[in-house]
Design a protein around this motif. Structure first.
Motif, PDB file in Angstrom:
ATOM      1  N   GLU A  60      53.911  57.514  72.836  1.00  0.00           N
ATOM      2  CA  GLU A  60      54.301  56.145  72.499  1.00  0.00           C
ATOM      3  C   GLU A  60      53.372  55.105  73.113  1.00  0.00           C
ATOM      4  OE1 GLU A  60      58.983  55.965  71.932  1.00  0.00           O
ATOM      5  OE2 GLU A  60      58.274  57.700  73.035  1.00  0.00           O
ATOM      6  N   LEU A  61      52.265  55.585  73.681  1.00  0.00           N
ATOM      7  CA  LEU A  61      51.248  54.660  74.192  1.00  0.00           C
ATOM      8  C   LEU A  61      50.049  54.576  73.248  1.00  0.00           C
ATOM      9  CD1 LEU A  61      51.037  55.636  78.001  1.00  0.00           C
ATOM     10  CD2 LEU A  61      52.218  53.677  76.994  1.00  0.00           C
ATOM     11  N   VAL A  62      49.973  55.540  72.324  1.00  0.00           N
ATOM     12  CA  VAL A  62      48.735  55.656  71.547  1.00  0.00           C
ATOM     13  C   VAL A  62      48.800  54.967  70.187  1.00  0.00           C
ATOM     14  CG1 VAL A  62      48.185  57.827  72.708  1.00  0.00           C
ATOM     15  CG2 VAL A  62      49.343  57.879  70.488  1.00  0.00           C
ATOM     16  N   ASP A  63      47.620  54.543  69.716  1.00  0.00           N
ATOM     17  CA  ASP A  63      47.488  53.957  68.383  1.00  0.00           C
ATOM     18  C   ASP A  63      46.965  54.981  67.387  1.00  0.00           C
ATOM     19  OD1 ASP A  63      48.170  51.223  69.189  1.00  0.00           O
ATOM     20  OD2 ASP A  63      46.325  51.337  70.356  1.00  0.00           O
ATOM     21  N   GLY A  64      46.442  56.086  67.899  1.00  0.00           N
ATOM     22  CA  GLY A  64      45.948  57.131  67.024  1.00  0.00           C
ATOM     23  C   GLY A  64      45.814  58.456  67.762  1.00  0.00           C
ATOM     24  N   ILE A  65      45.996  59.546  67.033  1.00  0.00           N
ATOM     25  CA  ILE A  65      45.841  60.874  67.619  1.00  0.00           C
ATOM     26  C   ILE A  65      44.775  61.629  66.851  1.00  0.00           C
ATOM     27  CG2 ILE A  65      46.958  63.117  68.027  1.00  0.00           C
ATOM     28  CD1 ILE A  65      49.561  61.650  68.495  1.00  0.00           C
ATOM     29  N   ILE A  66      43.761  62.078  67.567  1.00  0.00           N
ATOM     30  CA  ILE A  66      42.685  62.833  66.933  1.00  0.00           C
ATOM     31  C   ILE A  66      42.894  64.318  67.189  1.00  0.00           C
ATOM     32  CG2 ILE A  66      40.221  63.372  67.153  1.00  0.00           C
ATOM     33  CD1 ILE A  66      39.867  60.314  67.572  1.00  0.00           C
ATOM     34  N   VAL A  67      43.001  65.073  66.119  1.00  0.00           N
ATOM     35  CA  VAL A  67      43.050  66.519  66.254  1.00  0.00           C
ATOM     36  C   VAL A  67      41.604  66.995  66.222  1.00  0.00           C
ATOM     37  CG1 VAL A  67      43.911  68.686  65.330  1.00  0.00           C
ATOM     38  CG2 VAL A  67      45.328  66.624  65.182  1.00  0.00           C
TER      39      VAL A  67
ATOM     40  N   ARG B  41      51.547  63.145  62.294  1.00  0.00           N
ATOM     41  CA  ARG B  41      51.877  61.950  61.514  1.00  0.00           C
ATOM     42  C   ARG B  41      53.384  61.801  61.363  1.00  0.00           C
ATOM     43  NH1 ARG B  41      47.200  61.583  56.785  1.00  0.00           N
ATOM     44  NH2 ARG B  41      45.516  61.029  58.221  1.00  0.00           N
ATOM     45  N   GLN B  42      54.028  62.946  61.135  1.00  0.00           N
ATOM     46  CA  GLN B  42      55.491  62.945  60.985  1.00  0.00           C
ATOM     47  C   GLN B  42      56.156  62.523  62.297  1.00  0.00           C
ATOM     48  OE1 GLN B  42      57.000  66.765  59.830  1.00  0.00           O
ATOM     49  NE2 GLN B  42      59.026  65.960  59.333  1.00  0.00           N
ATOM     50  N   LEU B  43      55.640  63.081  63.374  1.00  0.00           N
ATOM     51  CA  LEU B  43      56.168  62.802  64.711  1.00  0.00           C
ATOM     52  C   LEU B  43      55.997  61.332  65.055  1.00  0.00           C
ATOM     53  CD1 LEU B  43      57.333  64.716  66.847  1.00  0.00           C
ATOM     54  CD2 LEU B  43      55.074  64.855  67.864  1.00  0.00           C
ATOM     55  N   LEU B  44      54.816  60.799  64.763  1.00  0.00           N
ATOM     56  CA  LEU B  44      54.512  59.397  65.078  1.00  0.00           C
ATOM     57  C   LEU B  44      55.417  58.460  64.300  1.00  0.00           C
ATOM     58  CD1 LEU B  44      50.616  59.636  65.250  1.00  0.00           C
ATOM     59  CD2 LEU B  44      52.146  59.016  67.134  1.00  0.00           C
ATOM     60  N   HIS B  45      55.817  58.892  63.130  1.00  0.00           N
ATOM     61  CA  HIS B  45      56.722  58.095  62.322  1.00  0.00           C
ATOM     62  C   HIS B  45      58.077  57.913  63.026  1.00  0.00           C
ATOM     63  CE1 HIS B  45      58.877  56.596  58.833  1.00  0.00           C
ATOM     64  NE2 HIS B  45      59.768  57.523  59.032  1.00  0.00           N
ATOM     65  N   PHE B  46      58.463  58.925  63.810  1.00  0.00           N
ATOM     66  CA  PHE B  46      59.759  58.884  64.495  1.00  0.00           C
ATOM     67  C   PHE B  46      59.729  58.046  65.767  1.00  0.00           C
ATOM     68  CE2 PHE B  46      60.880  63.104  62.450  1.00  0.00           C
ATOM     69  CZ  PHE B  46      61.887  62.560  61.670  1.00  0.00           C
ATOM     70  N   LEU B  47      58.555  57.886  66.330  1.00  0.00           N
ATOM     71  CA  LEU B  47      58.452  57.219  67.623  1.00  0.00           C
ATOM     72  C   LEU B  47      58.157  55.727  67.465  1.00  0.00           C
ATOM     73  CD1 LEU B  47      56.409  60.017  69.416  1.00  0.00           C
ATOM     74  CD2 LEU B  47      58.860  59.587  69.591  1.00  0.00           C
ATOM     75  N   GLN B  48      58.335  55.009  68.547  1.00  0.00           N
ATOM     76  CA  GLN B  48      58.058  53.588  68.497  1.00  0.00           C
ATOM     77  C   GLN B  48      56.561  53.339  68.588  1.00  0.00           C
ATOM     78  OE1 GLN B  48      60.861  50.894  70.674  1.00  0.00           O
ATOM     79  NE2 GLN B  48      61.355  52.834  71.638  1.00  0.00           N
ATOM     80  N   PRO B  49      56.033  52.446  67.743  1.00  0.00           N
ATOM     81  CA  PRO B  49      54.596  52.176  67.801  1.00  0.00           C
ATOM     82  C   PRO B  49      54.208  51.467  69.097  1.00  0.00           C
ATOM     83  CG  PRO B  49      55.656  50.649  66.293  1.00  0.00           C
ATOM     84  CD  PRO B  49      56.711  51.641  66.714  1.00  0.00           C
ATOM     85  N   ALA B  50      53.010  51.789  69.585  1.00  0.00           N
ATOM     86  CA  ALA B  50      52.517  51.162  70.813  1.00  0.00           C
ATOM     87  C   ALA B  50      52.130  49.712  70.562  1.00  0.00           C
ATOM     88  CB  ALA B  50      51.328  51.938  71.345  1.00  0.00           C
ATOM     89  N   SER B  51      51.671  49.445  69.335  1.00  0.00           N
ATOM     90  CA  SER B  51      51.193  48.105  68.995  1.00  0.00           C
ATOM     91  C   SER B  51      51.998  47.587  67.814  1.00  0.00           C
ATOM     92  CB  SER B  51      49.705  48.145  68.642  1.00  0.00           C
ATOM     93  OG  SER B  51      48.967  48.778  69.666  1.00  0.00           O
ATOM     94  N   LEU B  52      52.657  46.486  68.047  1.00  0.00           N
ATOM     95  CA  LEU B  52      53.538  45.899  67.038  1.00  0.00           C
ATOM     96  C   LEU B  52      52.832  45.744  65.701  1.00  0.00           C
ATOM     97  CD1 LEU B  52      56.479  44.855  67.456  1.00  0.00           C
ATOM     98  CD2 LEU B  52      55.516  42.547  67.401  1.00  0.00           C
ATOM     99  N   GLY B  53      53.443  46.303  64.654  1.00  0.00           N
ATOM    100  CA  GLY B  53      52.882  46.110  63.312  1.00  0.00           C
ATOM    101  C   GLY B  53      51.899  47.195  62.884  1.00  0.00           C
ATOM    102  N   TRP B  54      51.600  48.132  63.790  1.00  0.00           N
ATOM    103  CA  TRP B  54      50.649  49.185  63.468  1.00  0.00           C
ATOM    104  C   TRP B  54      51.342  50.542  63.580  1.00  0.00           C
ATOM    105  CZ3 TRP B  54      46.038  50.245  61.461  1.00  0.00           C
ATOM    106  CH2 TRP B  54      45.428  51.465  61.763  1.00  0.00           C
TER     107      TRP B  54
END
Lengths: 324, 324
Positions: free
Chosen positions: A192-199, A218-231
């Motif tokens: 929940e700190l990241v703006d992107g995850i690189i595999v 991507r699915q997981l990130l959808h469930f979590l709160q974004p680190a940066s509002l609006g992104w």
């Protein structure tokens, strides 16, 4: 003798992009000699109007994810495209001798030789406590020297992720295939700190699994709160060997910047980061001063023992500490 | 006149389980009158040997998840089974008049009337800054009064989740169906603070979707780092209306305790929580004292403005603050 370069000269040379003088300026900022510190601050103050014009990217990763290889490949791509790229490393726990960044540097050989790049190893081990505070100043000095992309690498595990998150615009996490199971050793809540995850290492036999892992993240990130509002954070496959996916990472960073600029979040975050930095330095100074008083550490340790034995209440222990 | 109850009498009456005297003891601890504070601390000190013998459960939830309804149903089940249940609320931002806990209390009517239960509303609004520090002391006093299950509810959004996580053994999150999308307003990284996630209102037309959400959360929890070493957080469906799933929640808490006892993590966490509490109270005292100095807040605000305008470096601002 190097120390005797006048502040004005150093200011101008850094401003003109001299890597040698930039390195000297950073050394002044990191120095514990009062005269050097004053000179370093003066240089920084002179250059403040020229700071802020970069994209600040934080990069963290699970052990073995290949951060240095990625930074070399990503940095080279940007430098070859005309960007000025500075690479810094942050290791709050840098008491360990040497530190991986020196080893990393040899692995970033090609980037280190590029005229558009500047690589700064993490501050010398031993300057415990203040290491990461200096990294922000180093970043500003690099910006004043004309670097328009700053890559800040977290070294070691632990709290460096939070420190770097508090310094950068875009924060990315490098992982390997097999989502989740490998996050051991990372800070809790890192997702929940990241703006992107690189595999990373998405090549050869690994490619198919890497693409699957991207989908899972991507699915997981959808469930979590974004680190940066609006992104909405995203995930991308990258191979630093085959040089695939690197442009997509840069496009993602640019798309992020465009989004953040629209909602003024970019500038606001930077302002609030500066305020937080100030507050945390005040905080650190108060704590450091308090615990530097003679016998203070021993007193606190004794009270802690009494607390754990149940001989005293926490409020009682605090009173004893402050009222004599 | 109540204040004149001698410390010895209050100690004994609380020790014997008098809810009236427990409430008076807590009021002393929360008081800002020096004499009351000293008396409160003395009572707490007397009772310290009787503390620690409870299971401390933290409960947080997304807005509308029905925390109070759950606490009433869960608390009643435990109280009817012979447990002594104390319900406390923590709201670090309790400057808002009234606070939802008072509204909640009326909704916990049946539990409030149960002889085995004790409900303490959050401390009075206005005692800004020190509110949640007192909650730990309240918890200890409840334990000394014989309460063997402490339910600590987070009120409001924001940082209360971290505070409560730092006080309890088992931390649970109440959510509704539709994993993830609803976590707005919760602390970032909340998923990695919890030992269990309850999908609430799992009844009627909602039951099927609730079970699906439980599965989604279990999968998600598998990807994240566990909050408690050696324990994989789980998810459970609960209906506080139909009274289903409540026993499973209690069994989960007991299984958690058994696991934690095996690896000594239970006792270790409590020790480290006490140390953290001590450190954070030292920290708070230093900050509070510093900012209470005349003109200090204005000075910091001015320096902050200068910082944002780029007229001064952060290190320079800190120097100015501490060297005159």
């Amino acid at each position: 003798k190097d120390r005797t370069i006048p502040v004005e000269e150093l200011t101008e040379k850094i401003s003109n992009g001299s890597r040698l003088h930039l390195a000297k300026g950073i050394t002044l900022l990191e120095s514990i000699t009062p005269a050097d510190k004053i000179a370093g601050q003066q240089v920084l103050l002179n250059l403040l109007p020229k700071t802020g014009n970069s994209i600040r990217i934080g990069i963290t990763g699970v052990p073995g994810a290949g951060k240095s290889t990625f930074i070399e490949a990503f940095g080279l791509m940007l430098a070859n495209a005309g960007h000025h790229v500075a690479v810094l490393a942050i290791d709050p726990s840098s008491t360990i001798t040497g530190g991986s960044i020196l080893g990393d540097k040899t692995r970033m050989e090609e980037l280190a030789r590029h005229p558009g790049a500047f690589i700064r190893p993490s501050p010398t081990a031993g300057t415990l406590g203040g290491v990461h505070k200096k990294s922000r100043e180093t970043m500003l000095l690099c910006e004043a020297a004309g670097y328009d992309v700053i890559l800040i690498e977290t070294v070691g595990v632990g709290q460096s992720e939070t420190v770097v998150r508090g310094m950068v615009d875009f924060f990315m996490l490098l992982v390997l295939t097999g989502a989740g199971d490998e996050l051991q050793g990372m800070k809790k809540g890192i997702m929940e700190l990241v703006d992107g995850i690189i595999v990373h290492k998405a090549d050869g036999d690994n490619l198919k699994l890497a693409k699957k892992t991207v989908r899972e993240y991507r699915q997981l990130l959808h469930f979590l709160q974004p680190a940066s509002l609006g992104w909405t954070p995203t995930s991308l496959p990258v191979s630093s060997i085959k040089l695939t996916g690197l442009e997509e990472v840069w496009e993602t960073v640019l798309a992020f910047k465009a989004t953040m600029d629209t909602n003024t979040f970019w500038a606001e975050r930077r302002q609030s980061q500066t305020k937080d930095w100030f507050r945390s330095m005040i905080n650190d100074r108060l704590i450091d001063t308090f615990f530097a008083e003679p016998g203070r550490k021993e007193q606190v340790a004794e009270l802690e023992q009494a607390l754990l034995k149940g001989d005293i209440t926490v409020a009682g222990a605090v009173e004893r500490l402050f009222l004599g």
